[in-house]
Design a protein around this motif. Structure first.
Motif, short mmCIF file in Angstrom:
data_model
loop_
_atom_site.label_atom_id
_atom_site.label_comp_id
_atom_site.label_asym_id
_atom_site.label_seq_id
_atom_site.Cartn_x
_atom_site.Cartn_y
_atom_site.Cartn_z
N HIS A 119 0.81 -1.21 -0.07
CA HIS A 119 -0.11 -0.02 -0.10
C HIS A 119 0.81 1.11 -0.16
O HIS A 119 2.09 1.16 0.47
N THR A 120 0.24 2.34 -0.37
CA THR A 120 0.99 3.47 -0.76
C THR A 120 0.20 4.66 0.05
O THR A 120 -0.94 5.01 -0.05
N LEU A 121 0.88 5.76 0.66
CA LEU A 121 0.54 6.98 0.85
C LEU A 121 1.04 8.02 0.00
O LEU A 121 2.32 8.10 -0.06
N PHE A 130 -3.61 11.05 0.38
CA PHE A 130 -4.10 9.89 -0.50
C PHE A 130 -3.55 8.72 -0.17
O PHE A 130 -2.32 8.62 0.05
N SER A 131 -4.62 7.84 -0.43
CA SER A 131 -3.62 6.33 0.00
C SER A 131 -4.49 5.46 -1.26
O SER A 131 -5.40 5.77 -1.91
N GLN A 139 -5.57 -0.45 6.51
CA GLN A 139 -4.33 0.36 6.52
C GLN A 139 -4.45 1.68 5.53
O GLN A 139 -3.48 2.50 5.52
N LEU A 140 -5.50 1.91 4.52
CA LEU A 140 -5.71 2.95 3.78
C LEU A 140 -6.24 4.15 4.48
O LEU A 140 -6.55 5.08 3.79
N GLY A 141 -6.93 3.62 5.53
CA GLY A 141 -7.46 4.67 6.37
C GLY A 141 -8.77 5.38 5.90
O GLY A 141 -9.23 6.54 6.16
#
Length: 520
Positions: A119-121, A130-131, A139-141
């Motif tokens: 995953h990426t922020l 942004f996620s 975990q992307l919130g």
């Protein structure tokens, strides 16, 4: 290739770098398409990455299998494994060629990218987060558990602050707010969310990390599943996985409570961790480097003083797996770096005295106070010398009200007189340059110019050009003009350009015409 900026892969054995001629090369191991060459073949020769050349890449961010490049125009290219959509390209198809992330990020200025394998922020200049990618544990919130293949904005309104930094762990995420508070979300493995695993399994929206009440955090770094938080008074708190002693608390037991690392080694000015190993490191204000965790082939449960002179050296010395925990940068300016500007040679007592409440003058900016010493300001600034030694009304006043300036920039301005270093984000360097011009601090203007040149982008190029004309800075004007000329169509379509007055627009177009920009 005498000057470059680059980074090597998480597992070691490969590297990518940008030359001063804006060409991008890679070499070494390529199992996950790290080199961006369209295949997975390792390279012993330095191979050009065509898609990144000419893009003025300013930073790289990598996990083991996902890779991101941020350009000076603030666009982001992604490549690598994409089984969960973690590249943000709108698909779950792997790609071994750097590809620009379109959509909402195409309209934003990206200032930070952080990623795990899955995953990426992304943090933008307007402090939006942004996620995208895997979201099995929230975990992307985003308040749900659905994977996302395109960037989706997180909602931080309920926190009452704005995000200044972000970090990804293996299955969770962390954000630092301007208030100095930390928020975390995702899987609570090893208590990384600051709660016991019995009390909380996972969290799908940002939640404040408990145990840090009354403490102002200024920096957050994360390993595979442990976190290090640096406070404004130079202390480090750690929590999460501790299988190799990487929390530095004297044990190898996991902890869900942020706890001071063990030891008495003075004020710490920076910390580092790496999400592919169990090593933690810190450097003190006395430039002593400490490391702990899985270091030197053994478990170190408490910080151990090393012979290194920088945090970069700690991670470069990992046997068979040397890595860079941050992008390496060298000077890109034509003039050589002046050793006299090094904070290492600036008196430690002077650096530590900044902000001392026993100082004899207080500047009030945006309602907040900054303490300083008249003697220091008189020695380093001609305007302050005239102000405090002359017949000005400010001469005998212990409190100075500063209007029409931002607190962060004026804080950095005063701090410079004590440290000889500029501690400010690139998007605020233009205001600091104007302040240094007003107070006639020539050496600070030079430092700001370097930062502005590194941070210029399509969105701010017009305002940089405008400010250069206002301040009669020919060097900055010429630099900004060349950038505008190279990206003229994009610059003309920005909001910043639309705000220029007609005289500046006329000057820009006249200059461009003289350079042949409008010839068929």
């Amino acid at each position: 290739m005498d000057r470059f900026r680059g980074r090597n892969s998480k597992k070691g054995g490969g590297a990518i770098y940008v030359t001063k001629d804006d060409e991008v090369f890679g070499f070494g191991r390529n199992e996950f398409g790290f080199l961006g060459t369209g295949d997975k073949q390792s390279r012993t020769e330095h191979t050009k990455i065509e898609q990144l050349c000419g893009q003025n890449i300013r930073e790289f961010q990598f996990s083991d299998c996902t890779f991101f490049a941020i350009s000076a125009t603030d666009s982001v290219c992604a490549w690598g494994s994409n089984g969960f959509g973690q590249l943000g390209l709108g698909t779950k198809k792997d790609t071994w060629i750097p590809t620009k992330i379109e959509g909402i990020l195409g309209t934003k200025r990206v200032v930070q990218v952080t990623c795990s394998n899955y995953h990426t922020l992304v943090l933008t200049s307007d402090k939006e987060v942004f996620s995208f990618g895997r979201n099995e544990f929230g975990q992307l919130g985003l308040g749900h558990k659905d994977d996302q293949t395109v960037p989706i904005k997180l909602d931080f309104a309920a926190t009452g602050g704005v995000v200044t930094a972000i970090a990804c762990l293996f299955l969770s995420s962390v954000a630092l707010l301007d208030s100095g508070e930390l928020f975390a979300w995702g899987k609570n493995e090893d208590g990384i969310l600051g709660q016991s695993e019995q009390d909380m399994k996972e969290q799908n929206i940002p939640r404040k990390v408990p145990g840090l009440e009354g403490i102002t955090i200024t920096r957050i770094v994360c390993g595979l599943n442990h976190a290090l938080a640096l406070s404004n008074d130079g202390k480090v708190y750690s929590w999460g996985w501790n299988g190799y002693g990487q929390l530095g608390n004297g044990t190898d037991e996991n902890s869900h409570e942020p706890t001071l690392i063990f030891g008495n080694f003075g004020r710490i000015r920076d910390v580092a961790a790496h999400n592919n190993n169990a090593i933690s490191a810190a450097v003190t204000e006395a430039d002593e480097v400490f490391a702990w965790g899985d270091f030197n082939g053994e478990e170190n449960l408490i910080p151990k003083k090393t012979s290194f002179t920088s945090l970069d050296e700690v991670f470069a010395e990992i046997p068979n797996a040397a890595v860079t925990f941050r992008p390496l940068r060298t000077n890109f300016d034509d003039e050589p770096v002046e050793e006299k500007n090094s904070a290492n040679e600036w008196p430690e007592w002077l650096q530590k005295s900044f902000g001392d409440e026993s100082a004899d003058v207080v500047f009030v900016v945006e309602g907040k106070k900054i303490h300083a010493h008249k003697t220091i300001l008189i020695m380093r600034c001609a305007v302050f010398r005239t102000m405090f030694l002359g017949n000005w009304k400010e001469s005998n006043e212990s409190e100075q009200i500063i209007e029409h300036r931002s607190y962060d920039v004026f804080f950095a301005f005063l701090k410079y007189f004590y440290t000889n270093q500029v501690d400010l984000q690139p998007d605020m360097a233009l205001e600091l340059f104007a302040l240094a011009h007003f107070y006639q601090v020539t050496d600070l203007q030079k430092e700001c110019l370097k930062i502005i040149k590194r941070g210029i982008a399509v969105e701010n190029a017009a305002s940089v050009y405008d400010k250069a004309i206002q301040l009669a800075s020919e060097e900055l004007r010429e630099f900004a003009f060349k950038f505008c000329l190279k990206h003229l169509t994009a610059v003309v379509n920005t909001d910043g350009f639309k705000l220029l007055n007609s005289d500046v627009v006329r000057d820009l177009f006249l200059h461009a015409a003289q350079q042949g920009a409008f010839k068929n």
